[in-house]
Design an enzyme around this catalytic site. Structure first.
Site, PDB file in Angstrom:
ATOM      1  N   ASP A  84     -18.995  69.649 109.839  1.00 42.59           N
ATOM      2  CA  ASP A  84     -18.895  70.102 111.015  1.00 42.59           C
ATOM      3  C   ASP A  84     -17.774  71.353 111.070  1.00 42.59           C
ATOM      4  O   ASP A  84     -16.976  71.415 109.969  1.00 42.59           O
ATOM      5  CB  ASP A  84     -18.443  69.129 112.198  1.00 42.59           C
ATOM      6  CG  ASP A  84     -18.507  69.798 113.535  1.00 42.59           C
ATOM      7  OD1 ASP A  84     -19.424  70.622 113.809  1.00 42.59           O
ATOM      8  OD2 ASP A  84     -17.654  69.330 114.187  1.00 42.59           O
TER       9      ASP A  84
ATOM     10  N   ASP B 167     -22.151  76.244 116.320  1.00 44.11           N
ATOM     11  CA  ASP B 167     -21.511  77.690 116.643  1.00 44.11           C
ATOM     12  C   ASP B 167     -22.386  78.855 116.506  1.00 44.11           C
ATOM     13  O   ASP B 167     -23.390  78.794 115.633  1.00 44.11           O
ATOM     14  CB  ASP B 167     -20.472  77.794 115.908  1.00 44.11           C
ATOM     15  CG  ASP B 167     -18.955  77.533 116.532  1.00 44.11           C
ATOM     16  OD1 ASP B 167     -19.237  77.163 117.708  1.00 44.11           O
ATOM     17  OD2 ASP B 167     -17.780  77.615 116.090  1.00 44.11           O
TER      18      ASP B 167
ATOM     19  N   ASP C 142     -15.966  65.232 113.857  1.00 47.29           N
ATOM     20  CA  ASP C 142     -15.042  64.903 114.655  1.00 47.29           C
ATOM     21  C   ASP C 142     -15.908  64.672 116.183  1.00 47.29           C
ATOM     22  O   ASP C 142     -15.019  63.846 116.889  1.00 47.29           O
ATOM     23  CB  ASP C 142     -13.827  65.635 114.983  1.00 47.29           C
ATOM     24  CG  ASP C 142     -14.116  67.070 115.790  1.00 47.29           C
ATOM     25  OD1 ASP C 142     -15.394  67.678 115.425  1.00 47.29           O
ATOM     26  OD2 ASP C 142     -13.470  67.625 116.302  1.00 47.29           O
TER      27      ASP C 142
END
Lengths: 373, 1309
Positions: free
Chosen positions: B230, B692, B830
């Protein structure tokens, strides 16, 4: 960051006191018990260690040392083994010319026992004590069911087991509703040839004294094997209610005349009961003690062996041998171990030399530690 | 994990319908909601609400609030639950946990099956042997040693062999290593313990350490081939910090700020926790959805209600509560650059003076003007919401009666009427309120998708005040004072959709230009000396990933002009700038500014900063009116409204005036680039899967060295499956052709010139490809028809970046790689959006302490920081793998060796299933005598020390390649076991042949020998001897003798049938026993020992070399290591030369939204086809360039050679050729060719041409470097060299590119 971190590492010894280095914002980690692992060699896997690297350079001393140790040992064993005198006669009687050929198809209980005499000549005299063995070949005393077929507590003189032997002894547990003593296949198949040795000198046969005691392990004779206990020492009474093994001509209490070698503690019996590891084996039969220091135990010359041929081996292609052998600190004659040591020692030595060459040729290359990507 | 603040939109008409000016009463709610079935698509929701009256209102994703969202600034929420429990999108995105079994264990299980097969073969062999043995004695003459059954009957040979088969299974059962499983479990638990105890994996700042949550896959850590990471929160700290800026061509480096940031390195981690969360599912820039119809009440709630999961620590909780929004002190406090601050102050002073004199703004010098506008743009061109934390809570009834962006022409006209004319304090605002109100009543309003209406923050007094300000344009000093004295002015918090917006606002605030309030239609900015200025926001053109920019249209309060402030990616903004005529000096100056800014932007990009360009456009009222018309049309249209809005945005965002650029740092976590570099050296392929947007992701990828600037990036953005397929195909072809061409050219080059190339011919191209793919394209690429192609492409790339991917897509990518490539995958993340990926991967790693516990709960390992991955994988993974692999192999060997002893004995006992080893030894052998050393070795052995593993990450490859436990090793070990058992059997056999030895007196030496052999075998395999190893080995042997002695002395009758009474005691008095026990292990282990030695000497593996490295003194080691790195250096550089000549494949094959396609009347697909053909041509041309360049590079480098003159000549020739081809290409490309790569090529060929002239040949190499970097639009440090040559040359480049771009786009200059 790095500086700070290592500073903390040092402060690690006293965890409670040390505040977090430089960071007021860290919010007082000092007072709180941290979860930081202990910095011990064990927990961090940094125990002092020896890290051998197997390369020609590092191991070649080992090869030389092995070589240098093994070769003398090998020579020693080989020489010792060579010094042992051994004489072996196959008296099975397969060959028609053999005197025992007539007894070849003897059965367990042929009432007039078949006897035969074999003459032989000893080329060399046997200087020290001579051990007389009988040897059997192709006799699978290590067969799984055979090995099991005994009752140790019966042999140990346990009275209840005497009359009620273990099931392991089946089908040699009872005979005609009487418990067999000693029960089991091992006892049932006990070797029962009688061997007598004569020294033939000018046609006169001198019987050589064969000692039949001391051939079994002391622990077997005194600990493992015991006659049943009871009132009196009359073995016949003690073995009352039992019957002899099927193949035996006479019951266990009539194996020998001497009371301390009769019954379960008969040494021939004890020796037989120690089942051999391999199908070709020998078992100690008698001892010939050296009489005097002047004369060898068995001089070179002619001997004759009287055999009471009771034990049938022909049916399963077995062989019977009589072996006379002196003995050394390493037991009987066996050149194998000596040769093995010498060979291995030589090979190691040779490999050491090879490695030395390799080390000289390639050993230095590795210092450049070229790890390819 | 990404935190998003998104303004939530409620359909006004809907709300009005629901409320009808009264409180919502659930009991009275009778409308019916129709919606789609529960699905896992986060970005879509469709439904409708059917009212009693039969009216139907559409419900969209904007109306849906997803599970896990946090509602802020909201006092009351009224909603309707649509999906609950397992039907929520969050849960549907979570696949259930997967039972994980390690790769090693799977392999091991296969070998266990082999063991079973071997066992069966052995049993069968014994059974047949026994049958034959029985048969040979016939029916009649049964030997005395063949004991009949209890009934006195003999078994037939067949039956006997059947029984024996079963017996043999029992006898040989040790072959099946049941104890192996137990031992592995024990070893793994100990390994986990040691991983836990590693202080290097402890994070001081969060007081958290690594947690192994899965106990059974430690060794998988040593075999990972793919890392799926990630981005936010994993690679970065998810904190945007303003770093540098460029205003009108002057760079302000903010050195103090950099220093301050360096200082923050330490304490900031504490603040990290303050970074808020998006909740269980971060929305990833998507517009916040509402799960139910709801009403947002205004509130100034101070506390953030965060989902903190099961976070326990009170300490953290307290910290959390202190910070509200997206702002840690690090992000908030920005040390201004002194020179810029000075200029700002100067500017402000000027303004103040001017205001006093009622002078127009234009009297300001252009630079100061730019600075002023720059900060205004920073402050207002965003969607940041201002929160005043301690504001008293107020319920404002007229919450909907806000001013809104201009909705109608009338509104516009009304607004345009100079406000001065409408005297009266707040008539303007009230009138607009009135109209808006009426509009709402009639349900006419359609909201622009990104307007900020409903994030409401309105201070009553401010409203009044601002209205007043609106009227006279200039705010009064008094007003500023009023606000300044307002409660907690300094405490204002900014909450933004994306953290970088907030960072910009904070940056502006540092220059005393602070955003004090934002309403839907106006923004209040407080300026030094000027007080509060209220900008009337006419429109907000929100960010989208295609335009890559956002704009606000405002009316400037000072000048009353209509200004468009645009903020966006440099690549797009630069193209939209007002073309400046080179003739007039102003234009020249402007051009210079653009060039400079571009240079600085490139610098920023090299530094890994997120770059944004700020630009401005002043619209005349006529222009605005004209645009507004079309815009309103677009807004009011129902079909393809989005597209029309897009077009309308394009129309206004052009001819911009560049103000400046900013560099924002999304701070990477400590050591991320280093970790990635070393993981990559370790042969791990790292993919970043992020939600993103593409630019951000690419920036971060550069920053963390995931992508290199000399790397070629393939960008896949497709709008439809077809284009995606074509793109993939093209890329594959292009790569393949390039690759093959390169090698061929190299070969010919070698032949003609006779140079050995500096770079190895093996896959230099492949190693430096980067793939960037966006979520939509990914969705297409993951379809079954395309996934193979996608994988084939991705496999060739050094790094893959998937942007805008949903959680499910992430897991699909992982699954695809895992299943199709059969690779070992590790996923690290996370946030909750990483959960499914973590569960799917072979190894799931969660980053703890940042984003709640979901990721940690789903993970197998939880680490505090990304950098811990390095040690976890390279050291612990490697160790665990090598330890366990060795142990498993050893176990197989051990059992086979021991069982084989029994098997050989069968040949000498009539295959009767007899055993010469005492039954108790058989039982205890595995359990007691030989278990401890192998456990100790399995837990503690270190094949290579940790330092070496970390400094030479290449050693990790041994695990990936399964070098420690390859299938053939099992068989090698089996063969070795057979050999060793033969030795251990036959040496005692011949030693005791034809002797009076009994079974167990013979079996005991064999057992002893076997034990010695087995332990010494382990000793050979053990690489590190600590006292534990020594003691365990010695202990095992002593234990054996002790047990044997005690057992053999204990009871004369107890253990039928073996009855080993006094056997051991007697043996120990026998010298032959010792001689046997010495020679057998020596002979048995000699081959293995010799093999290991020879192999270690002649063909040492990398691991062995690594081990040798650790033996060297630190100095020598360092020398060697640097040598190792240097060796790679030049190769790398030449690679970059070779690669830089290929085109940058930015394939924007979108058809619907494509602005370029506007002009072309033909349908989209044929255009695409032709584009591809063109592209092929370009490819061919570049191939030629490629072929020429390495050689010329070499020539320049080797200019000292005698034939240098000649070679130069030749190289000139080469370059002329390339030049001409590129000219051809240029002409052939036509005006509609939108490939930016073409531009690069032309620049590049131009460059090449320049460099190839003899005059410049000396600079050849330098220029090569700079040109390569230019081509990738990222300049090396070379470019900043203060050489006029460079400058000129860049100008040339700029010029040509600009011209060409203009030509291409067909935009009027």
């Amino acid at each position: 960051m790095a500086v700070n971190y290592s500073a903390k590492e040092e402060a690690d010894g006293h965890p409670a006191g040390a505040g977090p280095g430089g960071g007021a914002a860290t919010g007082g980690g000092g007072a709180v018990k941290t979860r930081k692992p202990d910095n011990t060699a064990f927990k961090q896997q940094r125990l002092p260690a020896w890290q051998p690297i197997l390369t020609a350079g590092t191991v070649l001393p080992a090869f030389f040392i092995i070589g240098l140790i093994f070769i003398p040992i090998g020579i020693g064993i080989f020489v010792t083994s060579n010094n042992i005198r051994e004489y072996e006669i196959d008296y099975t009687g397969i060959e028609p010319s053999s005197p025992c050929n007539k007894c070849l198809n003897v059965s367990w209980d042929s009432t007039p026992p078949c006897t035969c005499t074999i003459n032989f000549t000893l080329e060399h005299s046997f200087e020290s004590n001579v051990f007389m063995y009988y040897g059997l070949s192709n006799f699978y005393q290590n067969h799984r069911r055979y090995v099991k077929s005994r009752d140790d507590s019966q042999l140990n003189g346990d009275n209840s087991s005497l009359l009620n032997p273990s099931k392991e002894c089946e089908p040699y547990r009872t005979n005609e509703d009487k418990p067999i003593a000693p029960c089991g296949a091992i006892a049932n198949s006990m070797f029962n040839d009688t061997l007598e040795l004569y020294h033939v000198e000018n046609d006169t046969r001198t019987a050589i004294t064969l000692i039949k005691k001391g051939i079994a392990w002391w622990t077997d004779k005194n600990v493992k094997f015991r006659n049943p206990t009871g009132d009196g020492n009359n073995l016949t009474a003690l073995f009352q209610g039992t019957t002899k093994p099927v193949n035996w001509p006479k019951p266990v209490y009539m194996l020998d005349s001497e009371p301390d070698n009769n019954g379960f503690i008969n040494e021939d019996f004890i020796v037989w009961m120690r089942t051999a590891a391999l199908p070709t084996f020998r078992k100690l039969y008698r001892l010939i003690e050296r009489k005097s220091n002047l004369q060898p135990t068995l001089q070179a010359g002619k001997y004759s062996l009287d055999i009471t041929y009771n034990y049938p081996v022909h049916s399963f292609d077995g062989r019977k041998r009589m072996i006379l052998s002196t003995i050394s600190w390493m037991g009987g004659k066996n050149p194998f171990l000596g040769i093995a040591y010498i060979t291995v020692g030589s090979i190691c030595f040779f490999l050491g030399v090879v490695l030395l060459i390799i080390h000289h040729k390639y050993g230095n290359r590795n210092t450049s530690a070229d790890i390819p990507n | 994990g990404i935190s998003h603040l998104t303004t939530c939109l409620c359909n006004k008409s809907l709300i009005l319908l629901l409320f009808q000016d009264s409180e919502f009463d659930p009991l009275k709610f009778t409308s019916v909601i129709e919606c789609e079935n529960p699905n896992n698509d986060l970005s879509r929701f469709r439904g409708s609400i059917v009212h009693k009256s039969g009216k139907k209102d559409g419900l969209f994703k904007e109306n849906l609030l997803l599970r896990g969202c946090t509602i802020r600034n909201t006092e009351e929420v009224v909603g309707i639950v649509i999906y609950a429990g397992h039907e929520t999108k969050a849960l549907l995105n979570n696949n259930g946990p997967r039972y994980k079994r390690s790769k090693l264990e799977r392999q091991m299980n296969a070998d266990v099956l082999w063991c079973i097969l071997i066992l069966l073969i052995m049993c069968l062999f014994s059974a047949i042997g026994h049958g034959l043995w029985v048969w040979q004695y016939g029916e009649k003459k049964k030997p005395v040693f063949d004991v009949p059954g209890p009934d006195g009957k003999y078994l037939s040979p067949v039956l006997a062999s059947v029984y024996l088969f079963l017996t043999a299974i029992i006898v040989f059962q040790v072959m099946i290593p049941i104890s192996l499983y137990v031992s592995i479990e024990i070893v793994k638990i100990c390994q986990v313990y040691f991983i836990h105890q590693d202080k290097d994996l402890y994070d001081e700042e969060t007081d958290s350490q690594l947690q192994c949550r899965a106990l059974n896959i430690t060794e998988d850590l040593g075999q990972v081939q793919f890392i799926f990471s990630d981005k936010t929160g994993t690679l970065t700290e998810n904190k945007m910090v303003f770093r540098r800026c460029t205003v009108s061509g002057i760079e302000y480096s903010h050195d103090d700020n950099a220093k301050r940031l360096a200082m923050y390195q330490e304490p900031d981690s504490e603040e990290e926790e303050a970074a808020p969360k998006g909740g269980t599912l971060s929305q990833r820039d998507s517009i916040c959805s509402h799960q139910s119809i709801k009403v947002i009440h205004r509130s100034q709630s101070t506390k953030t209600h965060r989902r903190t999961g099961s976070r326990a620590e009170a300490k953290r909780a307290s910290i959390l509560s202190k910070h509200t929004a997206f702002s840690s002190p690090m992000e908030k406090d920005i040390t201004p650059d002194p020179s810029l601050l000075e200029k700002v102050n100067e500017c402000a002073k000027h303004l103040e003076i001017m205001r006093g004199h009622e002078q127009p703004l234009s009297h300001l010098s252009p630079e100061l003007c730019d600075i002023f506008d720059f900060f205004i743009a920073l402050t207002i061109c965003n969607t940041v919401v201002v929160t005043a934390p301690n504001q008293p809570r107020q319920k404002v009834r007229d919450r909907f009666e806000l001013k809104s962006p201009v909705k109608t022409i009338e509104d516009f006209i009304r607004r345009l009427t100079p406000s001065r004319l409408t005297s009266g304090s707040n008539s303007s605002s009230s009138s607009s309120l009135a109209t808006n109100k009426s509009m709402h009543r009639f349900g006419l309003s359609i909201l622009s998708s990104t307007s900020t209406e409903s994030t409401l923050l309105k201070l009553e007094e401010k409203l009044a005040y601002s209205a007043q300000m609106n009227n006279n344009g200039y705010s009064s000093q008094q007003g500023r004072m009023a606000v300044g004295s307002g409660p907690e002015e300094g405490e204002l918090r900014y909450e933004a959709e994306s953290p970088d917006e907030a960072a910009l606002v904070y940056a502006a605030r540092a220059y005393n230009c602070s955003l004090v309030g934002r309403l839907s239609d106006q923004v209040s900015v407080e300026l030094p000396h000027l007080g509060t200025l209220n900008f009337e926001v006419l429109h907000t053109l929100g960010f989208d990933s295609i335009r890559k920019r956002m704009s606000v249209v405002v009316r400037h309060p000072l000048t009353d002009e209509i200004n468009v402030y645009t903020k966006g990616a440099d690549s797009v903004i630069m193209d939209l700038l007002l073309p400046c005529s080179s003739g007039d000096p102003r234009g020249k100056h402007q051009k210079k500014i653009q060039t400079k800014t571009q240079n600085y932007l490139n610098l920023y990009a090299v530094d890994g900063l997120r770059t944004l360009c700020i630009a401005k456009r002043v619209l005349s009222k006529e222009e605005y009116a004209c645009w507004l018309k079309s815009h309103l049309e677009a807004e009011s249209s129902i079909e393809n409204r989005e597209e029309l809005l897009f077009q309308s945005a394009l129309q206004i965002e052009k001819n911009l005036h560049l103000l400046g650029a900013t560099g924002i740092e999304d701070r990477l976590q400590d050591g991320v680039p280093e970790t990635i570099a070393s993981l990559r050296k370790a042969g791990l392929q790292i993919w970043v899967l992020t939600g993103d947007k593409q630019e951000t992701a690419v920036n971060i990828a550069y920053a963390c060295k995931l992508l290199d600037h000399d790397e070629e990036i393939i960008t896949l953005n497709a709008e439809s499956p077809e284009t995606c397929a074509i793109l993939l195909e093209q890329c594959l072809q292009c790569i393949e052709s390039k690759f093959s061409n390169n090698t061929i050219d190299e070969a010919t080059g070698n032949m003609t010139v006779g140079f050995t190339p500096l770079y190895p011919p093996s896959s230099p191209v492949l190693s430096s490809l980067g793939l960037v793919i966006d979520g939509r394209t990914l969705a297409y690429a993951l379809e079954p028809t395309l996934e193979d192609k996608f994988l084939a492409l991705a496999k060739r790339c050094r790094s893959v970046l998937c942007c805008r991917s949903t959680p499910l897509q992430k897991s699909m990518v992982v699954k695809l790689v895992r299943d199709k490539l059969k690779a070992m995958t590790l996923a690290i993340g996370d946030g909750a959006n990483d959960v499914s990926m973590i569960q799917v991967a072979d190894v799931g790693v969660g980053i703890s302490g940042q984003e709640g516990m979901q990721a940690v709960m789903a993970s197998d390992f939880a680490i505090p920081r990304f950098r811990h991955l390095e040690k976890l994988l390279l050291v612990h993974g490697h160790w665990c793998y090598s330890r366990l692999a060795n142990m498993v192999l050893y176990f197989f060997y051990k059992n086979a060796m021991f069982v084989a002893l029994l098997f050989w004995y069968q040949f000498y006992c009539g295959f009767s299933g007899s055993s010469m080893v005492d039954q108790w030894y058989l039982i205890f052998f595995n359990l007691l005598f030989s278990s401890l050393p192998q456990l100790i070795t399995g837990v503690l052995d270190k094949d290579v020390p940790a330092e070496v593993l970390l400094s030479v990450p290449q050693l990790y490859k041994s695990g990936q390649n399964m070098e420690e436990y390859q299938p053939h090793m099992f068989w090698m070990n089996m063969i070795d076991a057979m050999y060793q058992s033969l030795v251990c059997f036959f040496i005692p056999y011949f030693t005791y042949y034809d002797s009076e030895v009994d079974i167990f007196s013979w079996g005991t030496p064999i057992t002893t020998t076997a034990l010695f052999t087995i332990i010494l075998h382990l000793a050979i395999e053990t690489k590190t001897w600590t006292f534990l190893h020594w003691s365990s080995c010695i202990f095992s042997i002593l234990l054996f003798f002790f047990v044997a002695l005690v057992y053999n002395a204990s009871c004369p009758v107890c253990h039928p049938p073996s009855n080993p009474y006094w056997t051991m005691e007697r043996l120990m008095g026998d010298p032959i026993f010792y001689f046997t026990c010495i020679i057998s292990p020596v002979v048995a282990l000699l081959p293995r020992f010799l093999c290991r030695t020879l192999q270690g000497t002649l063909f040492p593996t990398q691991l062995q070399l690594g081990r040798q490295l650790s033996k060297l003194s630190p100095e020598i080691r360092n020398q060697l290591l640097t040598k190792l790195n240097v060796k790679k250096g030049p190769i790398h550089q030449t690679q970059s030369f070779a690669n830089s000549f290929s085109p940058n494949l930015v394939s924007n094959a979108s058809d619907s939204f494509k602005p370029y396609n506007q002009n072309t009347p033909s349908p989209a697909s044929p255009t695409n086809e032709s584009l591809f053909q063109e592209h092929k041509k370009a490819e061919r041309a570049t191939d030629l360039i490629v072929s020429a360049s390495p050689q010329s590079a070499l020539f320049y480098e080797e200019s000292s050679l005698p034939s240098s003159a000649h070679s130069q000549e030749r190289s000139v020739g080469f370059h002329e050729i390339t030049h001409s081809t590129s000219e051809m290409e240029l002409s052939s490309m036509g005006a509609t060719f939108p490939w930016s790569s073409a531009v690069d090529q032309t620049d590049f060929s131009l460059l090449k041409w320049i460099t190839s002239t003899p005059l410049f040949s000396r600079f050849g190499t330098v220029l090569q470097v700079s040109s390569s970097s230019l081509q990738n639009e990222t300049q090396d440090s070379m470019c900043v060299l203060d050489s006029s040559l460079q400058e000129d040359f860049k100008d040339l480049k700029e010029q040509s590119s600009n011209n060409f771009q203009n030509k291409m786009k067909g935009t009027p200059p």
